[in-house]
Write an enzyme that holds these catalytic residues in place. Structure first.
Site, PDB file in Angstrom:
ATOM      1  N   LYS A 166     -25.056 -44.482  -6.744  1.00  0.00           N
ATOM      2  CA  LYS A 166     -26.444 -44.528  -7.524  1.00  0.00           C
ATOM      3  C   LYS A 166     -26.349 -44.294  -9.174  1.00  0.00           C
ATOM      4  O   LYS A 166     -25.640 -43.377  -9.323  1.00  0.00           O
ATOM      5  CB  LYS A 166     -27.151 -43.847  -6.683  1.00  0.00           C
ATOM      6  CG  LYS A 166     -28.919 -43.825  -6.975  1.00  0.00           C
ATOM      7  CD  LYS A 166     -29.950 -43.033  -6.324  1.00  0.00           C
ATOM      8  CE  LYS A 166     -31.250 -43.243  -6.401  1.00  0.00           C
ATOM      9  NZ  LYS A 166     -31.977 -42.179  -5.510  1.00  0.00           N
ATOM     10  N   SER A 186     -36.011 -44.861  -3.377  1.00  0.00           N
ATOM     11  CA  SER A 186     -35.297 -45.135  -4.478  1.00  0.00           C
ATOM     12  C   SER A 186     -34.023 -45.669  -4.532  1.00  0.00           C
ATOM     13  O   SER A 186     -33.603 -46.386  -5.453  1.00  0.00           O
ATOM     14  CB  SER A 186     -35.636 -43.953  -5.521  1.00  0.00           C
ATOM     15  OG  SER A 186     -34.712 -43.178  -5.324  1.00  0.00           O
ATOM     16  N   SER A 188     -35.526 -40.890  -0.239  1.00  0.00           N
ATOM     17  CA  SER A 188     -34.937 -42.000  -1.009  1.00  0.00           C
ATOM     18  C   SER A 188     -33.544 -42.349  -0.695  1.00  0.00           C
ATOM     19  O   SER A 188     -33.018 -43.388  -1.051  1.00  0.00           O
ATOM     20  CB  SER A 188     -34.537 -41.697  -2.542  1.00  0.00           C
ATOM     21  OG  SER A 188     -35.753 -41.716  -3.177  1.00  0.00           O
TER      22      SER A 188
END
Lengths: 486, 93
Positions: A73, A148, A172
């Protein structure tokens, strides 16, 4: 998956460099539509894979992760790589060091293909809040992948990576894993060092893996954990090899079913799949135990006070002085034509997106003089009651089961106008962060929308530092579900 | 309901410049979220400790020893304004 690839790389049947190349070909085919990646590191990744092949050629015994293509990420810093956290305020930022989690993967010679999209600074449940455009659901590009960590979930679901790292502050990792039909685990608070994770809410943030099997999750997790002098909250516990201890024998394990989570599940298909999953656990020999977590209904407002409060403090560092965007940064404007305060205001006005502004302002308000007791202090008190709920429950059960998300993947734009409806996406996931326990999301079924079978996820939460228990349960479930579909 | 002035005051505290349209938007938005927080009043927190961390282990400390990271050039590369080895900062007033 990882074990099979590893065996081929170790035996010389497959070259790690060829595997990496195949992944970049697939990314080139699929990612223009899906937009899982923000940055690709093709030439570096191929070189790193070639180093693995060279080690094999020398007769070296390589790690299970060596040569395995993964993604990280883009809120994890990596030396020499652009790191944006999907924010325009970090558009030009090149990291000067690497996150401990990334260093640990690279020490095992995992091949990092690139950095994945997210909601700006990890604030969101759909990856629509990215400053670089949304990531799309691999089964229906008109839908969100969750968030997310939507880019990491999609990279794994669309086989544009074998595994990926995400971060989970209120769901997330788990919620996008559920939406995309893959596995995602948020470790116990303190399991994995957060050094190099661009902080959102420091009492909640954890880094964890996405993968397509429980065994792969276990393999990656074992390699992420451990103390770290750069993160004082990283727990000083001995190493564990979760994948070596994975057990299908879950007879007698006690799974708690919290009444409060099942009272009003809004989507009948989520309810049905969750109840079916409970029956599967029962058929595996688990004891299904009704439990109460009486303060559950307060968890979401508690989360949306504490998280923005910590965010407002953590994001103060993005001020246009040391890195990233700086409005008025032209040379002549350093004359006395504008002030420092104006630089702050203008830089953050232009550089931060609407959801990030909203949360910083909420947190600033909650911490401001006169409101601190009513909001932040009250929320922390309720948080301790939530922990007491979990301590009491874990005196009776080994794990707690509930849905991961209240609904399957929704349409892009469906919740854009009302922050509260988006916040409710986190209703089943925030409590694990508030009380610090580990949670795993795993596929439990599908719900048909527009003729597409959208994945649904179930969540198991475990006792503090007992990831092995929820991994075993998810592993047994995975194998049972596989048998059922054969 | 937050007033226009309250939203502007919070924005200044938060060091965020807002357009007039954003101020109007946040009046509605933030007010809705703050109203929702009122639900917490129903929680009986008498005697509950207000904890700031759920860390199962207390924080560990390390000796405070200076070391050379070698990162200074890369850190300065990211500076929006610099002179030699210094960050340039605007005048406060």
């Amino acid at each position: 998956m990882i074990r099979e690839l590893h065996a081929k790389i170790q035996s010389g049947e497959r070259k790690a460099a060829d595997i990496a190349h195949e992944y970049f070909v697939r990314i080139a085919e699929r990612d223009p539509e899906l937009h899982a990646y923000l940055t690709l590191r093709e030439s570096q990744a191929i070189r790193e894979a070639e180093a693995v092949d060279a080690a094999v050629a020398r007769g070296a015994s390589i790690d299970l992760l060596a040569g395995i293509p993964g993604a990280v990420k883009d809120n994890l810093v990596m030396t020499g790589e652009r790191t944006t956290a999907a924010s325009k305020i970090l558009d030009n930022y090149v990291a000067s060091y690497s996150a401990t989690a990334i260093t640990k993967l690279r020490e095992r010679q995992a091949v990092i293909l690139g950095k994945t999209n997210l909601d700006e600074f990890a604030m969101g449940a759909s990856t629509e809040n990215s400053g670089y455009g949304p990531t799309r659901h691999p089964l229906d590009p008109s839908r969100v992948p969750g968030g997310s960590s939507g880019g990491s979930a999609v990279a794994v679901a669309a086989d544009m990576a074998v595994f990926a790292l995400g971060s989970d502050t209120g769901g997330s990792i788990r919620q996008p894993a559920a939406f995309c039909g893959v596995y995602g685990l948020k470790p116990t608070y303190g399991r994995v060092s957060r050094s190099g994770l661009i902080a959102m809410a420091s009492s909640l943030d954890q880094i964890g893996p996405f993968a397509r099997t429980v065994d792969d999750i276990a393999i990656v997790l074992s390699r992420l954990i451990g103390p770290d002098s750069s993160d004082a909250t990283a727990a000083n516990r001995p190493p564990e090899a979760f994948e070596e201890k994975l057990s299908l024998d879950v007879r007698g394990k006690r799974i708690g079913i919290p009444r409060e989570y099942f009272e009003d599940i809004p989507d009948a298909r989520v309810r049905a799949a969750s109840e079916q999953a409970i029956e599967t656990f029962r058929s595996l020999g688990c004891d299904i135990v009704p439990i109460a977590l009486p303060h559950s209904r307060f968890a979401l407002p508690v989360y949306y006070i504490i998280q923005p409060s910590e965010t407002s403090s953590n994001l103060a560092r993005f001020d246009g002085i040391r890195y990233g965007l700086s409005v008025n940064d032209q040379k002549d404007s350093f004359e006395r034509t504008s002030t420092l305060l104006e630089t702050y205001l203008d830089t953050r006005k232009v550089g931060l997106g609407p959801e990030v502004k909203r949360r910083i302002m909420l947190g600033t308000y909650a911490l401001s003089s006169g409101y601190y007791d009513a909001y932040y202090k009250k929320a922390q008190a309720v948080r301790s009651l939530l922990r007491q709920d979990f301590q009491a429950a874990f005196g009776v059960v080994d794990a707690i089961f509930c849905p991961t998300a209240p609904e399957p993947a929704f349409k892009i734009g469906a919740k854009a106008d009302d922050p509260l409806t988006m916040y409710f996406s986190d209703i089943y996931t925030v409590t694990a962060n508030l009380v610090g326990v580990p949670g795993i999301s795993f596929p439990i079924g599908t719900a048909a929308e527009d003729g597409i079978a959208l994945p649904l996820g179930g969540q198991l939460m475990g006792k503090w530092f007992e990831e092995q228990t929820i991994l075993d349960l998810a592993y047994a479930f995975e194998k049972a579900a596989k048998r059922a579909t054969l | 309901m937050l007033s226009t002035d309250e939203v502007k005051h919070i924005a200044t505290l938060a060091r965020i410049g807002l357009t007039d349209a954003e101020v109007a938007h946040f009046e509605r938005d933030l007010s809705a979220v703050l109203d929702w927080f009122e639900e917490l009043k129903a929680a009986d927190t008498a005697g509950a400790p207000a904890e700031t961390s759920m860390a199962p282990e207390s924080n560990r400390t390390v000796p405070d020893v200076a070391e050379t990271s070698g990162e200074a050039p890369r850190i300065l590369e990211n500076a929006p304004g610099r002179k030699d080895n210094y960050f340039k900062v605007k005048s406060v007033f």
